[in-house]
Design a protein around this motif. Sequence first.
Motif: not given
Length: 287
Positions: A164-171, A199-204, A222-225
């Motif tokens: 699973v390749v996961q792209m991280e979300l940043f601010n 999927k997405l890597l959801f960085d809280i 959540h289905p995409y995280f």
Amino acid sequence: MKRRNFIAAAAAGSAGIVTTSSIAQTQKKNKDFELKNNINHSVCQWCFNHLPLEEFLQTLNSLGIKAIDLIGPEDWPLLKKYGIHCSMCNGAEISLTEGWNDPKYHEELIKNYTEIIPKVAEAGYTNLICFSGNRRGINDYVGLQNCVDGLSKIMPLAEKHGVVVQMELFNQVNHPDYMCDSSIWGVELCKHLGSNNFKLLFDIYHMQIQEGDIIRSIQNYHPYFGHYHTAGVPGRHEIDETQELYYPAIMKAILDTGFGGYVAQEFIVTWEDKIGALKDAFLRCDV
């Protein structure tokens, strides 16, 4: 009883008392850190790089933590030695700023990911991180399509190997100009790719700063995280009462979605007792 026998017996008895006391102290210490493990706990190694990796893995073993984030192929044999799972692999990316949103990096990225995806699977791991890269004047819609065009070239391989390749979300405060800076943009990318292996890597921490409303985002998307990172806001420090997020509620929201992946601690430690801070974080997230 002869004096010699008495002394020997007394010494043996004292040793027994010391051993019993030692065992009791160890048991009490372990009891103080007893996890429910409803959450699959992990931790990002870079936050604790004051310790050599091998020593840190030994510490995780002593805590009963069985996963670590952001480790590349060169260190996977060491993880195997200590029975620690790599819950988020790295090593295929170019950088945080040079990513899939710019076609000029596609050739190198496709080569890198094509080489590493089979290695991830062979090692028995699942997750592999990726980044959108910075905008550099690229329109968000164009950048999204560029990501689709590039990632589409590696998704069949990821699907074949169960990676699973996961792209991280940043601010935008910590990573100015980074393109994948909102849940909605990331979700749209997932929808366009249409693969369960992206999927997405959801960085809280990042998304609290960028958009807030963390629990609603988890409930809605959540289905995409596929993975979560933690840290305190403000400051990216401990997730205790010094910050504005209440992690037990966030973890409960994650559990309520049926999430079975990993939640990795990724905060910069300020406590003198750095491992104590890590233990505290695990316990706060262990709902």
